[in-house]
Write a protein that holds these residues in place. Sequence first.
Motif, PDB file in Angstrom:
ATOM      1  N   ASN A  52     -88.892-107.078 143.936  1.00 13.24           N
ATOM      2  CA  ASN A  52     -87.621-106.395 144.105  1.00 13.24           C
ATOM      3  C   ASN A  52     -87.384-105.468 142.912  1.00 13.24           C
ATOM      4  OD1 ASN A  52     -87.238-107.807 146.437  1.00 13.24           O
ATOM      5  ND2 ASN A  52     -85.543-109.058 145.676  1.00 13.24           N
ATOM      6  N   VAL A  53     -86.630-104.409 143.134  1.00 10.57           N
ATOM      7  CA  VAL A  53     -86.331-103.464 142.062  1.00 10.57           C
ATOM      8  C   VAL A  53     -84.881-103.653 141.627  1.00 10.57           C
ATOM      9  CG1 VAL A  53     -86.255-101.034 141.371  1.00 10.57           C
ATOM     10  CG2 VAL A  53     -88.007-101.827 142.979  1.00 10.57           C
ATOM     11  N   ALA A  54     -84.670-103.753 140.329  1.00  6.58           N
ATOM     12  CA  ALA A  54     -83.324-103.998 139.808  1.00  6.58           C
ATOM     13  C   ALA A  54     -83.109-103.197 138.530  1.00  6.58           C
ATOM     14  CB  ALA A  54     -83.137-105.488 139.530  1.00  6.58           C
ATOM     15  N   VAL A  55     -81.874-103.199 138.062  1.00  7.45           N
ATOM     16  CA  VAL A  55     -81.537-102.578 136.786  1.00  7.45           C
ATOM     17  C   VAL A  55     -80.711-103.557 135.960  1.00  7.45           C
ATOM     18  CG1 VAL A  55     -81.544-100.228 137.720  1.00  7.45           C
ATOM     19  CG2 VAL A  55     -79.406-101.514 137.647  1.00  7.45           C
ATOM     20  N   ASP A  56     -80.893-103.514 134.659  1.00  7.60           N
ATOM     21  CA  ASP A  56     -80.031-104.210 133.711  1.00  7.60           C
ATOM     22  C   ASP A  56     -79.597-103.196 132.660  1.00  7.60           C
ATOM     23  OD1 ASP A  56     -80.016-106.776 134.819  1.00  7.60           O
ATOM     24  OD2 ASP A  56     -81.883-107.315 133.810  1.00  7.60           O
ATOM     25  N   MET A  57     -78.393-103.375 132.126  1.00 10.21           N
ATOM     26  CA  MET A  57     -77.860-102.416 131.160  1.00 10.21           C
ATOM     27  C   MET A  57     -77.351-103.115 129.902  1.00 10.21           C
ATOM     28  SD  MET A  57     -77.672-101.334 134.372  1.00 10.21           S
ATOM     29  CE  MET A  57     -76.124-101.999 134.983  1.00 10.21           C
ATOM     30  N   LEU A  58     -77.864-102.711 128.768  1.00 10.43           N
ATOM     31  CA  LEU A  58     -77.346-103.172 127.483  1.00 10.43           C
ATOM     32  C   LEU A  58     -76.365-102.115 127.003  1.00 10.43           C
ATOM     33  CD1 LEU A  58     -77.372-105.226 125.196  1.00 10.43           C
ATOM     34  CD2 LEU A  58     -79.313-103.996 124.202  1.00 10.43           C
ATOM     35  N   LEU A  59     -75.078-102.416 127.121  1.00  6.68           N
ATOM     36  CA  LEU A  59     -74.026-101.458 126.773  1.00  6.68           C
ATOM     37  C   LEU A  59     -73.479-101.774 125.386  1.00  6.68           C
ATOM     38  CD1 LEU A  59     -72.166 -99.125 127.836  1.00  6.68           C
ATOM     39  CD2 LEU A  59     -70.545-100.938 128.477  1.00  6.68           C
ATOM     40  N   PHE A  60     -73.308-100.745 124.594  1.00  4.52           N
ATOM     41  CA  PHE A  60     -72.688-100.887 123.277  1.00  4.52           C
ATOM     42  C   PHE A  60     -71.304-100.248 123.328  1.00  4.52           C
ATOM     43  CE2 PHE A  60     -77.275-100.683 122.594  1.00  4.52           C
ATOM     44  CZ  PHE A  60     -77.478-101.866 121.900  1.00  4.52           C
ATOM     45  N   TYR A  61     -70.292-101.020 122.919  1.00  3.01           N
ATOM     46  CA  TYR A  61     -68.911-100.533 122.915  1.00  3.01           C
ATOM     47  C   TYR A  61     -68.505-100.204 121.483  1.00  3.01           C
ATOM     48  CZ  TYR A  61     -63.809-101.103 122.699  1.00  3.01           C
ATOM     49  OH  TYR A  61     -62.474-100.947 122.429  1.00  3.01           O
ATOM     50  N   LYS A  62     -68.169 -98.945 121.231  1.00  6.13           N
ATOM     51  CA  LYS A  62     -67.753 -98.496 119.901  1.00  6.13           C
ATOM     52  C   LYS A  62     -66.232 -98.512 119.831  1.00  6.13           C
ATOM     53  CE  LYS A  62     -68.058 -94.495 116.769  1.00  6.13           C
ATOM     54  NZ  LYS A  62     -66.655 -94.025 116.871  1.00  6.13           N
ATOM     55  N   GLU A  63     -65.705 -99.385 118.969  1.00  4.77           N
ATOM     56  CA  GLU A  63     -64.265 -99.474 118.790  1.00  4.77           C
ATOM     57  C   GLU A  63     -63.763 -98.319 117.926  1.00  4.77           C
ATOM     58  OE1 GLU A  63     -63.976-103.498 117.197  1.00  4.77           O
ATOM     59  OE2 GLU A  63     -63.175-104.146 119.146  1.00  4.77           O
ATOM     60  N   LYS A  64     -62.444 -98.164 117.844  1.00  2.73           N
ATOM     61  CA  LYS A  64     -61.854 -97.053 117.104  1.00  2.73           C
ATOM     62  C   LYS A  64     -62.219 -97.084 115.625  1.00  2.73           C
ATOM     63  CE  LYS A  64     -57.916 -96.317 120.210  1.00  2.73           C
ATOM     64  NZ  LYS A  64     -56.440 -96.310 120.349  1.00  2.73           N
ATOM     65  N   ASP A  65     -62.411 -98.278 115.065  1.00  4.42           N
ATOM     66  CA  ASP A  65     -62.777 -98.381 113.648  1.00  4.42           C
ATOM     67  C   ASP A  65     -64.279 -98.247 113.421  1.00  4.42           C
ATOM     68  OD1 ASP A  65     -63.774-100.758 114.608  1.00  4.42           O
ATOM     69  OD2 ASP A  65     -62.590-102.060 113.297  1.00  4.42           O
ATOM     70  N   GLY A  66     -65.026 -97.975 114.498  1.00  2.44           N
ATOM     71  CA  GLY A  66     -66.466 -97.781 114.377  1.00  2.44           C
ATOM     72  C   GLY A  66     -67.293 -99.021 114.633  1.00  2.44           C
ATOM     73  N   THR A  67     -66.648-100.174 114.785  1.00  4.01           N
ATOM     74  CA  THR A  67     -67.380-101.409 115.046  1.00  4.01           C
ATOM     75  C   THR A  67     -68.097-101.337 116.395  1.00  4.01           C
ATOM     76  OG1 THR A  67     -65.757-102.702 113.799  1.00  4.01           O
ATOM     77  CG2 THR A  67     -67.184-103.917 115.313  1.00  4.01           C
ATOM     78  N   THR A 155     -87.616-104.732 136.678  1.00  5.52           N
ATOM     79  CA  THR A 155     -86.288-104.352 136.202  1.00  5.52           C
ATOM     80  C   THR A 155     -86.354-103.128 135.304  1.00  5.52           C
ATOM     81  OG1 THR A 155     -85.544-106.654 136.267  1.00  5.52           O
ATOM     82  CG2 THR A 155     -84.237-105.122 134.963  1.00  5.52           C
ATOM     83  N   HIS A 156     -85.621-102.100 135.683  1.00  5.35           N
ATOM     84  CA  HIS A 156     -85.469-100.905 134.855  1.00  5.35           C
ATOM     85  C   HIS A 156     -84.299-101.172 133.908  1.00  5.35           C
ATOM     86  CE1 HIS A 156     -88.088 -98.362 137.454  1.00  5.35           C
ATOM     87  NE2 HIS A 156     -87.761 -99.301 138.315  1.00  5.35           N
ATOM     88  N   PHE A 157     -84.566-101.075 132.616  1.00 11.85           N
ATOM     89  CA  PHE A 157     -83.583-101.490 131.609  1.00 11.85           C
ATOM     90  C   PHE A 157     -82.996-100.256 130.927  1.00 11.85           C
ATOM     91  CE2 PHE A 157     -81.861-103.442 127.850  1.00 11.85           C
ATOM     92  CZ  PHE A 157     -81.525-104.719 128.248  1.00 11.85           C
ATOM     93  N   PHE A 158     -81.658-100.164 130.979  1.00 13.74           N
ATOM     94  CA  PHE A 158     -80.943 -99.011 130.428  1.00 13.74           C
ATOM     95  C   PHE A 158     -80.110 -99.428 129.223  1.00 13.74           C
ATOM     96  CE2 PHE A 158     -81.963 -97.805 134.684  1.00 13.74           C
ATOM     97  CZ  PHE A 158     -82.043 -96.415 134.706  1.00 13.74           C
ATOM     98  N   ALA A 159     -79.822 -98.465 128.361  1.00 17.25           N
ATOM     99  CA  ALA A 159     -78.908 -98.680 127.239  1.00 17.25           C
ATOM    100  C   ALA A 159     -78.037 -97.447 127.067  1.00 17.25           C
ATOM    101  CB  ALA A 159     -79.678 -98.961 125.948  1.00 17.25           C
ATOM    102  N   GLY A 160     -76.828 -97.652 126.558  1.00 17.84           N
ATOM    103  CA  GLY A 160     -75.913 -96.549 126.325  1.00 17.84           C
ATOM    104  C   GLY A 160     -74.751 -97.010 125.471  1.00 17.84           C
ATOM    105  N   ILE A 161     -73.923 -96.059 125.036  1.00 17.89           N
ATOM    106  CA  ILE A 161     -72.768 -96.364 124.184  1.00 17.89           C
ATOM    107  C   ILE A 161     -71.512 -95.788 124.818  1.00 17.89           C
ATOM    108  CG2 ILE A 161     -71.736 -96.080 121.890  1.00 17.89           C
ATOM    109  CD1 ILE A 161     -74.513 -95.727 120.744  1.00 17.89           C
ATOM    110  N   THR A 162     -70.436 -96.569 124.800  1.00 18.87           N
ATOM    111  CA  THR A 162     -69.156 -96.121 125.332  1.00 18.87           C
ATOM    112  C   THR A 162     -68.050 -96.385 124.319  1.00 18.87           C
ATOM    113  OG1 THR A 162     -67.613 -96.332 127.201  1.00 18.87           O
ATOM    114  CG2 THR A 162     -68.648 -98.348 126.420  1.00 18.87           C
ATOM    115  N   GLU A 163     -66.980 -95.595 124.415  1.00 23.11           N
ATOM    116  CA  GLU A 163     -65.762 -95.871 123.645  1.00 23.11           C
ATOM    117  C   GLU A 163     -64.668 -96.414 124.559  1.00 23.11           C
ATOM    118  OE1 GLU A 163     -65.619 -92.865 119.937  1.00 23.11           O
ATOM    119  OE2 GLU A 163     -65.490 -91.842 121.878  1.00 23.11           O
ATOM    120  N   GLN A 164     -65.014 -96.639 125.809  1.00 25.60           N
ATOM    121  CA  GLN A 164     -64.084 -97.200 126.786  1.00 25.60           C
ATOM    122  C   GLN A 164     -64.198 -98.724 126.758  1.00 25.60           C
ATOM    123  OE1 GLN A 164     -64.856 -95.770 130.728  1.00 25.60           O
ATOM    124  NE2 GLN A 164     -63.109 -96.810 131.648  1.00 25.60           N
TER     125      GLN A 164
END
Length: 231
Positions: A52-67, A155-164
């Motif tokens: 089977n083909v799937a995706v997983d995502m490692l998301l990084f959340y950037k807080e207002k103070d940069g954390t 599994t196709h593995f994605f990464a990205g950064i959000t401020e949301q």
Amino acid sequence: MSILEVGDHKYRINTISYVERIHSPEDEARAEAEIKAYVRSGCIAPTQRCPNVAVDMLLFYKEKDGTIRVPIGFFNKKKKILTGETVQISGAVISGGHVESGADPKAEGKGDLTVASVAPRELAEEFGITDYLVPLQMVAEFDDLNLDPRNRYLTHFFAGITEQKPQITEEMSMVRLLSLDDLLSALYGDGMILFPDGKRYPFVLGHQYKILTALRLPAVKKMLEPYFNLP
């Protein structure tokens, strides 16, 4: 090509970030026996040739103070596994989902036209994320029969950064926003995450090993370089 050790397992990573777990002879024999059992149980047809083909995502959340924090959700569903049993799977996960077949560009929700289109859709459904500081990019592919009890997945593995800020959704009834230090402590420790209900749950669906491996990939390190040095 490089060899990465994660816990008791070894992974082979080539120049295009294809990640394959290196099995011992004992692992291979056990996997072969399991496959034969799955075929006998009717879970895998003898003619099935592709995972089977799937995706997983490692998301990084950037807080207002940069954390930088990583959203970890609570997965709690009954699923049919490869032995044919239906079991309750409860535990900590990152965002992920299946690539749905039967894509029809004129019929919304009837299928996926591309693998890349699945990642933002799943993050919107599971964490309410619709906007990105660093767009999602595929950083690896995982191929391992033994990572997920439900089926064999490529599994196709994605990464990205959000401020949301990631939110609780119908898909994720509980969410923890962990600093990388806290996440790594859990991953290298007992693999348990404390959720708001006061209970500690393990990582499930092979996500513990995927996160640890992804954090060591050059593409992910480069993505995080502007914020801090990842060991």
